[in-house]
Design a protein around this motif. Structure first.
Motif, PDB file in Angstrom:
ATOM      1  N   PHE A   1       4.792   6.414  -5.606  1.00  0.00           N
ATOM      2  CA  PHE A   1       5.291   6.304  -6.609  1.00  0.00           C
ATOM      3  C   PHE A   1       4.227   6.241  -7.973  1.00  0.00           C
ATOM      4  N   ALA A   2       2.562   6.174  -7.097  1.00  0.00           N
ATOM      5  CA  ALA A   2       1.263   6.541  -7.745  1.00  0.00           C
ATOM      6  C   ALA A   2       1.062   5.857  -8.729  1.00  0.00           C
ATOM      7  N   PHE A   3       1.237   4.859  -8.161  1.00  0.00           N
ATOM      8  CA  PHE A   3       1.161   2.631  -9.271  1.00  0.00           C
ATOM      9  C   PHE A   3      -0.209   2.804  -9.025  1.00  0.00           C
ATOM     10  N   ASP A   4      -1.017   2.219 -10.448  1.00  0.00           N
ATOM     11  CA  ASP A   4      -2.265   2.081 -10.357  1.00  0.00           C
ATOM     12  C   ASP A   4      -2.242   0.759  -9.651  1.00  0.00           C
ATOM     13  N   PHE A   5      -1.570  -0.473  -9.542  1.00  0.00           N
ATOM     14  CA  PHE A   5      -1.646  -1.340  -8.947  1.00  0.00           C
ATOM     15  C   PHE A   5      -0.192  -1.908  -8.612  1.00  0.00           C
ATOM     16  N   VAL A   6      -0.386  -2.498  -7.321  1.00  0.00           N
ATOM     17  CA  VAL A   6       0.691  -3.290  -6.498  1.00  0.00           C
ATOM     18  C   VAL A   6       0.540  -4.969  -6.166  1.00  0.00           C
ATOM     19  N   SER A   7       1.145  -6.094  -6.917  1.00  0.00           N
ATOM     20  CA  SER A   7       0.889  -6.979  -6.404  1.00  0.00           C
ATOM     21  C   SER A   7       2.148  -7.666  -5.612  1.00  0.00           C
ATOM     22  N   ILE A   8       1.860  -8.619  -5.099  1.00  0.00           N
ATOM     23  CA  ILE A   8       3.138  -9.852  -4.785  1.00  0.00           C
ATOM     24  C   ILE A   8       2.636 -11.253  -4.931  1.00  0.00           C
TER      25      ILE A   8
ATOM     26  N   ASP B   1       0.641  -0.993  -0.061  1.00  0.00           N
ATOM     27  CA  ASP B   1       0.113  -0.247   0.427  1.00  0.00           C
ATOM     28  C   ASP B   1       0.724   0.809  -0.074  1.00  0.00           C
ATOM     29  N   SER B   2       2.121   1.106   1.060  1.00  0.00           N
ATOM     30  CA  SER B   2       3.452   2.129   0.783  1.00  0.00           C
ATOM     31  C   SER B   2       3.514   2.534  -0.277  1.00  0.00           C
TER      32      SER B   2
ATOM     33  N   ARG C   1      -2.223   1.369 -14.956  1.00  0.00           N
ATOM     34  CA  ARG C   1      -3.118   1.269 -15.822  1.00  0.00           C
ATOM     35  C   ARG C   1      -3.629   2.117 -17.867  1.00  0.00           C
ATOM     36  N   GLU C   2      -1.979   2.789 -17.918  1.00  0.00           N
ATOM     37  CA  GLU C   2      -1.967   3.874 -19.053  1.00  0.00           C
ATOM     38  C   GLU C   2      -0.242   3.226 -19.272  1.00  0.00           C
ATOM     39  N   GLY C   3       0.023   3.673 -20.623  1.00  0.00           N
ATOM     40  CA  GLY C   3       1.566   3.048 -21.603  1.00  0.00           C
ATOM     41  C   GLY C   3       2.560   3.640 -21.281  1.00  0.00           C
ATOM     42  N   ASN C   4       3.825   2.755 -21.590  1.00  0.00           N
ATOM     43  CA  ASN C   4       4.965   4.283 -21.467  1.00  0.00           C
ATOM     44  C   ASN C   4       5.014   5.124 -20.408  1.00  0.00           C
TER      45      ASN C   4
ATOM     46  N   GLN D   1      -0.937  -1.684 -18.162  1.00  0.00           N
ATOM     47  CA  GLN D   1      -0.431  -0.965 -20.158  1.00  0.00           C
ATOM     48  C   GLN D   1       0.544  -0.884 -19.486  1.00  0.00           C
ATOM     49  N   THR D   2       1.182  -1.178 -18.580  1.00  0.00           N
ATOM     50  CA  THR D   2       2.619  -1.245 -17.580  1.00  0.00           C
ATOM     51  C   THR D   2       2.926  -1.863 -17.015  1.00  0.00           C
ATOM     52  N   VAL D   3       3.852  -2.645 -16.888  1.00  0.00           N
ATOM     53  CA  VAL D   3       4.286  -3.422 -16.165  1.00  0.00           C
ATOM     54  C   VAL D   3       5.591  -3.603 -15.408  1.00  0.00           C
ATOM     55  N   CYS D   4       6.082  -4.050 -14.429  1.00  0.00           N
ATOM     56  CA  CYS D   4       7.161  -4.056 -13.810  1.00  0.00           C
ATOM     57  C   CYS D   4       7.699  -5.110 -13.202  1.00  0.00           C
ATOM     58  N   ALA D   5       8.084  -6.113 -12.810  1.00  0.00           N
ATOM     59  CA  ALA D   5       7.881  -7.090 -11.994  1.00  0.00           C
ATOM     60  C   ALA D   5       9.169  -7.841 -11.933  1.00  0.00           C
ATOM     61  N   VAL D   6       9.644  -8.121  -9.877  1.00  0.00           N
ATOM     62  CA  VAL D   6      10.659  -8.185  -9.933  1.00  0.00           C
ATOM     63  C   VAL D   6      10.818  -8.869  -9.047  1.00  0.00           C
ATOM     64  N   PRO D   7      12.371  -9.752  -8.816  1.00  0.00           N
ATOM     65  CA  PRO D   7      12.744 -10.667  -8.227  1.00  0.00           C
ATOM     66  C   PRO D   7      12.484 -10.927  -6.520  1.00  0.00           C
ATOM     67  N   LEU D   8      12.013 -10.861  -5.991  1.00  0.00           N
ATOM     68  CA  LEU D   8      12.123 -11.232  -4.160  1.00  0.00           C
ATOM     69  C   LEU D   8      13.233 -12.377  -3.869  1.00  0.00           C
ATOM     70  N   TRP D   9      14.138 -11.806  -3.565  1.00  0.00           N
ATOM     71  CA  TRP D   9      15.519 -12.782  -3.260  1.00  0.00           C
ATOM     72  C   TRP D   9      14.393 -13.165  -1.316  1.00  0.00           C
TER      73      TRP D   9
END
Length: 154
Positions: free
Chosen positions: A20-27, A14-15, A122-125, A100-108
């Protein structure tokens, strides 16, 4: 995350979403060997519905599955331009959350990937170099028992 009683995963995402004003964050977290090491989205912030809870991914499938298998981040700046519309069924989280834009990173955790953090718009670029740099600096200290080795391939 389950090993750290003081770490509140939902509060952390949530934080992150607010900062960063992301529309969606998930784990997505890996499930036990009895469940054949499938990944399921356990925590979400900014979700449109509860469909993410029903998504089950195998290693190498979907965004979380590929990041889990390779241990490398994945960035898609514009879903409409970079993915074939006929292949979107392979990316259920993108469809369910209309990303429409995503970044996924591994959690080690220690020496293996234990989960995947996905952020999206939910918008591109929308992922600028400056935003990714700030995100990279912010992520490690904020995720308790997890860390990222690299956010972007240098």
């Amino acid at each position: 995350m389950k090993d750290e009683p003081n770490f509140d995963c939902q509060q952390a995402i949530d934080s992150l979403r607010g900062r960063f004003a992301f529309d969606f964050v998930s784990i997505a977290l890996v499930q036990s060997a009895a469940d054949q090491f499938v990944l399921t989205w356990q925590y979400a912030s900014g979700n449109l519905n509860e469909r993410y809870r029903r998504i089950v991914l195998h290693s190498g499938k979907g965004i979380a599955g590929m990041v889990f298998k390779t241990g490398k981040p994945m960035i898609i700046q514009n879903i409409a331009e970079e993915l074939d519309p006929n292949d979107l069924f392979n990316y259920p989280i993108i469809v369910a959350e209309q990303l429409q834009t995503v970044c996924a990173v591994p959690l080690w955790k220690e020496s293996r990937v234990d989960g995947v953090l996905l952020v999206g718009f939910r918008e591109g670029n929308r992922l600028t170099t400056a935003l990714l740099d700030e995100f990279r600096q912010y992520i490690d200290p904020s995720f308790g028992p997890y860390f990222t080795r690299e956010l972007i391939e240098e």
